[in-house]
Design a protein around this motif. Structure first.
Motif, PDB file in Angstrom:
ATOM      1  N   GLU A  90      26.463  -9.231 -49.350  1.00  0.00           N
ATOM      2  CA  GLU A  90      27.868  -9.575 -49.091  1.00  0.00           C
ATOM      3  C   GLU A  90      27.961 -10.683 -48.038  1.00  0.00           C
ATOM      4  O   GLU A  90      28.929 -10.774 -47.284  1.00  0.00           O
ATOM      5  CB  GLU A  90      28.627  -8.324 -48.623  1.00  0.00           C
ATOM      6  N   MET A  91      26.918 -11.530 -47.973  1.00  0.00           N
ATOM      7  CA  MET A  91      26.882 -12.572 -46.948  1.00  0.00           C
ATOM      8  C   MET A  91      28.026 -13.566 -47.081  1.00  0.00           C
ATOM      9  O   MET A  91      28.410 -14.183 -46.095  1.00  0.00           O
ATOM     10  CB  MET A  91      25.545 -13.328 -46.993  1.00  0.00           C
ATOM     11  N   ASP A  92      28.572 -13.702 -48.289  1.00  0.00           N
ATOM     12  CA  ASP A  92      29.677 -14.644 -48.485  1.00  0.00           C
ATOM     13  C   ASP A  92      30.912 -14.236 -47.682  1.00  0.00           C
ATOM     14  O   ASP A  92      31.778 -15.063 -47.398  1.00  0.00           O
ATOM     15  CB  ASP A  92      30.023 -14.783 -49.969  1.00  0.00           C
ATOM     16  N   GLN A  93      30.998 -12.970 -47.305  1.00  0.00           N
ATOM     17  CA  GLN A  93      32.127 -12.487 -46.499  1.00  0.00           C
ATOM     18  C   GLN A  93      31.851 -12.629 -45.004  1.00  0.00           C
ATOM     19  O   GLN A  93      32.754 -12.463 -44.187  1.00  0.00           O
ATOM     20  CB  GLN A  93      32.408 -11.018 -46.827  1.00  0.00           C
ATOM     21  N   THR A  96      29.841 -18.858 -43.562  1.00  0.00           N
ATOM     22  CA  THR A  96      30.403 -19.951 -44.350  1.00  0.00           C
ATOM     23  C   THR A  96      29.300 -20.627 -45.165  1.00  0.00           C
ATOM     24  O   THR A  96      28.111 -20.476 -44.874  1.00  0.00           O
ATOM     25  CB  THR A  96      31.080 -20.998 -43.444  1.00  0.00           C
ATOM     26  N   GLU A  97      29.723 -21.366 -46.148  1.00  0.00           N
ATOM     27  CA  GLU A  97      28.783 -22.122 -46.968  1.00  0.00           C
ATOM     28  C   GLU A  97      28.097 -23.172 -46.101  1.00  0.00           C
ATOM     29  O   GLU A  97      28.710 -23.732 -45.188  1.00  0.00           O
ATOM     30  CB  GLU A  97      29.571 -22.807 -48.097  1.00  0.00           C
ATOM     31  N   GLU A  99      25.944 -22.961 -43.706  1.00  0.00           N
ATOM     32  CA  GLU A  99      25.998 -22.663 -42.274  1.00  0.00           C
ATOM     33  C   GLU A  99      24.642 -22.776 -41.576  1.00  0.00           C
ATOM     34  O   GLU A  99      24.582 -23.086 -40.392  1.00  0.00           O
ATOM     35  CB  GLU A  99      26.571 -21.250 -42.072  1.00  0.00           C
ATOM     36  N   ARG A 122      21.511 -16.169 -54.831  1.00  0.00           N
ATOM     37  CA  ARG A 122      22.733 -16.988 -54.728  1.00  0.00           C
ATOM     38  C   ARG A 122      23.278 -16.983 -53.300  1.00  0.00           C
ATOM     39  O   ARG A 122      23.726 -18.013 -52.799  1.00  0.00           O
ATOM     40  CB  ARG A 122      23.815 -16.456 -55.678  1.00  0.00           C
ATOM     41  N   HIS A 123      23.271 -15.806 -52.674  1.00  0.00           N
ATOM     42  CA  HIS A 123      23.780 -15.707 -51.303  1.00  0.00           C
ATOM     43  C   HIS A 123      22.926 -16.517 -50.330  1.00  0.00           C
ATOM     44  O   HIS A 123      23.468 -17.212 -49.463  1.00  0.00           O
ATOM     45  CB  HIS A 123      23.852 -14.248 -50.848  1.00  0.00           C
ATOM     46  N   LYS A 126      23.670 -20.148 -50.879  1.00  0.00           N
ATOM     47  CA  LYS A 126      25.012 -20.549 -50.428  1.00  0.00           C
ATOM     48  C   LYS A 126      25.086 -20.765 -48.918  1.00  0.00           C
ATOM     49  O   LYS A 126      25.723 -21.715 -48.449  1.00  0.00           O
ATOM     50  CB  LYS A 126      26.033 -19.488 -50.853  1.00  0.00           C
ATOM     51  N   VAL A 127      24.448 -19.900 -48.124  1.00  0.00           N
ATOM     52  CA  VAL A 127      24.561 -20.022 -46.668  1.00  0.00           C
ATOM     53  C   VAL A 127      23.661 -21.109 -46.086  1.00  0.00           C
ATOM     54  O   VAL A 127      23.858 -21.534 -44.944  1.00  0.00           O
ATOM     55  CB  VAL A 127      24.311 -18.679 -45.934  1.00  0.00           C
TER      56      VAL A 127
END
Length: 195
Positions: A90-93, A96-97, A99, A122-123, A126-127
């Motif tokens: 749940e790193m997207d919560q 930020t992208e 980061e 994916r997570h 994204k980070v």
């Protein structure tokens, strides 16, 4: 929760010093100062080492007790690390992208299920910033053992999991230090960059 129970004692990976494979990455200059995220940080040894070597570090783990211990350890050693309780799936919560410059993973990938791997990848992707580095340490399929966890990963599994979103620099044989057979557990170290 399972991980909170594990940290009521001393799990085998809680070696009270950083993993030698990550120390070697700092010594070789592969990890340089930048914004770093330690996923599945446990009691914080690797995160603290990164902070001592010029990184602005966040450590995340599901286990509340492990994070409490990591915070206390950082204070005791006069090191600033942002330790938080959270789920890497749940790193997207939480972040930020783009980061982080660096994400490290010491023994987390090999406890993630096949179904969770795509989401996990994916997570991490994204980070990370464009060109950001991901370093992952996991038990290799060369490590004997009849236990289901931690799973043993093959180079082919690691490649097929990460190559869609990352440029794989190398997957090399290293040791995963542990209280069980110290200095002798067969592991792989993945170095990859966000593509």
């Amino acid at each position: 929760m399972f991980w909170d129970e594990v940290y009521k004692g001393t799990p085998p990976w809680d070696i009270d010093h950083p993993q030698p494979a990550f120390q070697a990455l700092i010594e070789s200059g592969e990890i340089r100062p930048g914004r770093a995220l330690d996923i599945g940080c446990g009691r914080g040894e690797n995160a603290i080492m990164l902070a001592k070597n010029g990184c602005d570090v966040t450590g995340i783990d599901l286990a509340k007790d492990a994070i409490s211990d990591a915070k206390a350890k950082a204070i005791e050693r006069h090191v600033k690390v942002n330790f938080i309780v959270g789920n890497v799936l749940e790193m997207d919560q939480l972040f930020t992208e783009d980061e982080f410059d660096i994400v490290i993973d010491s023994g987390l990938f090999h406890v993630i299920t096949d179904e969770e791997r795509l989401l996990f990848t994916r997570h991490v992707h994204k980070v990370l910033k464009e060109g950001g580095k991901y370093f992952m340490l996991c038990f290799s399929d060369k490590e004997p053992g009849e236990y289901e966890l931690p799973r043993r990963a093959s180079k082919a599994e690691i490649e097929s999991t990460f190559s869609p979103l990352f440029n794989i620099i190398y997957i090399k044989d290293v040791i995963f230090d542990s209280l069980l057979n110290p200095g002798r557990r067969q592991a792989y170290l993945l170095s990859a960059t966000k593509s």
